[in-house]
Write a protein that holds these residues in place. Structure first.
Motif, PDB file in Angstrom:
ATOM      1  N   ILE B  83       0.902  -1.070   0.101  1.00 39.92           N
ATOM      2  CA  ILE B  83      -0.039   0.087  -0.038  1.00 39.92           C
ATOM      3  C   ILE B  83       0.793   1.125   0.191  1.00 39.92           C
ATOM      4  O   ILE B  83       0.530   2.281  -0.706  1.00 39.92           O
ATOM      5  N   SER B  86       2.323   1.853  -3.319  1.00 35.99           N
ATOM      6  CA  SER B  86       1.362   2.176  -4.264  1.00 35.99           C
ATOM      7  C   SER B  86       0.961   3.785  -4.078  1.00 35.99           C
ATOM      8  O   SER B  86       0.766   4.532  -4.702  1.00 35.99           O
ATOM      9  N   VAL B  87       0.781   4.020  -2.688  1.00 32.57           N
ATOM     10  CA  VAL B  87       0.423   5.624  -2.509  1.00 32.57           C
ATOM     11  C   VAL B  87       1.712   6.458  -2.910  1.00 32.57           C
ATOM     12  O   VAL B  87       1.384   7.525  -3.360  1.00 32.57           O
ATOM     13  N   ASN B  90       1.302   7.354  -6.425  1.00 29.54           N
ATOM     14  CA  ASN B  90       0.240   8.076  -6.853  1.00 29.54           C
ATOM     15  C   ASN B  90       0.761   9.595  -6.396  1.00 29.54           C
ATOM     16  O   ASN B  90       0.275  10.677  -6.751  1.00 29.54           O
ATOM     17  N   ARG B  91       1.220   9.706  -5.163  1.00 29.85           N
ATOM     18  CA  ARG B  91       1.241  11.068  -4.495  1.00 29.85           C
ATOM     19  C   ARG B  91       2.572  11.553  -4.686  1.00 29.85           C
ATOM     20  O   ARG B  91       2.880  12.821  -4.287  1.00 29.85           O
ATOM     21  N   VAL B  94       5.475   9.773   1.292  1.00 28.92           N
ATOM     22  CA  VAL B  94       4.925   8.849   2.150  1.00 28.92           C
ATOM     23  C   VAL B  94       4.632   9.518   3.651  1.00 28.92           C
ATOM     24  O   VAL B  94       4.482   9.087   4.462  1.00 28.92           O
ATOM     25  N   ILE B  99      -1.084  13.013   3.065  1.00 35.13           N
ATOM     26  CA  ILE B  99      -1.903  11.909   2.623  1.00 35.13           C
ATOM     27  C   ILE B  99      -3.143  12.081   3.302  1.00 35.13           C
ATOM     28  O   ILE B  99      -3.288  11.249   4.379  1.00 35.13           O
ATOM     29  N   HIS B 104      -7.562   9.759  -5.572  1.00 35.09           N
ATOM     30  CA  HIS B 104      -6.265  10.150  -5.955  1.00 35.09           C
ATOM     31  C   HIS B 104      -6.455  10.754  -7.541  1.00 35.09           C
ATOM     32  O   HIS B 104      -7.440  10.857  -7.981  1.00 35.09           O
TER      33      HIS B 104
END
Lengths: 171, 104
Positions: B83, B86-87, B90-91, B94, B99, B104
């Protein structure tokens, strides 16, 4: 002071210091290495608790497999952490106060427990000799706890598939 | 055979200290990976409590729970790190303060 008391002091100071450095060190790689050190000291504590099998598992699975996974991800993301570790904000201060309060509450409760420096069942030498051995652990695991054991294998399968599905951009 | 041992309460206090350190890390750190490591610390505090009571009572079942906790922690680490990857894809961060929305 006998050997267990001495080793308990050494291992518990090591565990607490390395666990604190997981939190208060800026570099995530250094955090991960402190966590590995903490797991090794904890494995020592487990041996003091006559749990040799779990101590070996702790080193093999936690300090070995799980922490290697963490280090891979840290290096994959190549994080450069600049700035302060934590900015002071009302929620952080409240969290720190709540943590200290929880620790004080737990310690005050545990200090009230009857503390005896002998183990009641340890007069039975045969029981001490087999306690925590792989043989006895396996016997309990594969008779009484067979269903949870099999359920864990299913959980690991789901976790593998889930990790691939989540992390891979195109399947 | 009689042993002089460290009282179980001392092991429980060590576990409480370890749990509170993990909780402090979860509450004050911003890096999601470090938050994850602190969750592992809290799981280990639970393991230590199980093993302390297992020796106190002479009960092997107290060794079964840490075994399962270690297995579940391995599964949790695999999914959680997936996860986080994956975050991050996209962003680009961390940092848990950046977040805050699910979309997204």
């Amino acid at each position: 002071m006998n050997a267990e008391q001495l080793l308990f002091v050494v291992f518990s100071i090591g565990t607490i210091v390395s666990a604190a450095s997981v939190i208060f060190v800026r570099n995530p790689v250094a955090s991960a290495m402190s966590l590995v050190a903490s797991f090794f000291f904890l494995a020592g504590i487990y041996v003091l608790l006559w749990a040799h099998t779990i101590a070996v598992l702790q080193i093999l699975v936690y300090a070995g497999a799980i922490m290697v996974l963490f280090l891979f991800v840290i290096m994959l993301l190549s994080l450069t952490d600049t700035g302060p570790i934590a900015q002071l904000s009302p929620s952080r201060i409240a969290g720190a106060i709540a943590t200290v309060a929880l620790l004080a509450a737990l310690v005050s409760v545990f200090r009230k427990l009857p503390s005896s420096d002998t183990i009641a069942w340890a007069s039975d030498a045969g029981r001490v000799a087999t306690f925590g051995t792989l043989k006895q652990l396996g016997a309990v695991m594969y008779t009484q706890w067979l269903f949870p054991f099999e359920a864990v294998s299913l959980l690991l399968l789901v976790a593998i598939v889930g990790a691939v599905v989540v992390a891979k951009s195109r399947i | 055979m009689n042993f002089t041992v460290v009282p179980t309460a001392n092991y429980l206090i060590l576990a409480a200290a370890l749990f509170c350190l993990g909780m402090l890390g979860v509450l004050i750190r911003r890096n999601a990976l470090v938050v994850f490591m602190c969750i592992e610390l809290m799981l280990n505090a639970a393991n230590l409590t199980f093993l302390a009571f297992a020796r106190e009572r002479g009960d092997t079942v107290g060794h079964i729970s840490p075994f399962f906790i270690i297995a579940v922690a391995a599964a949790e680490a695999a999914v959680g790190l997936a996860i986080i990857i994956s975050v991050f894809r996209n962003r680009g961060t961390v940092n848990i303060e950046e977040i805050q929305s699910m979309k997204h």
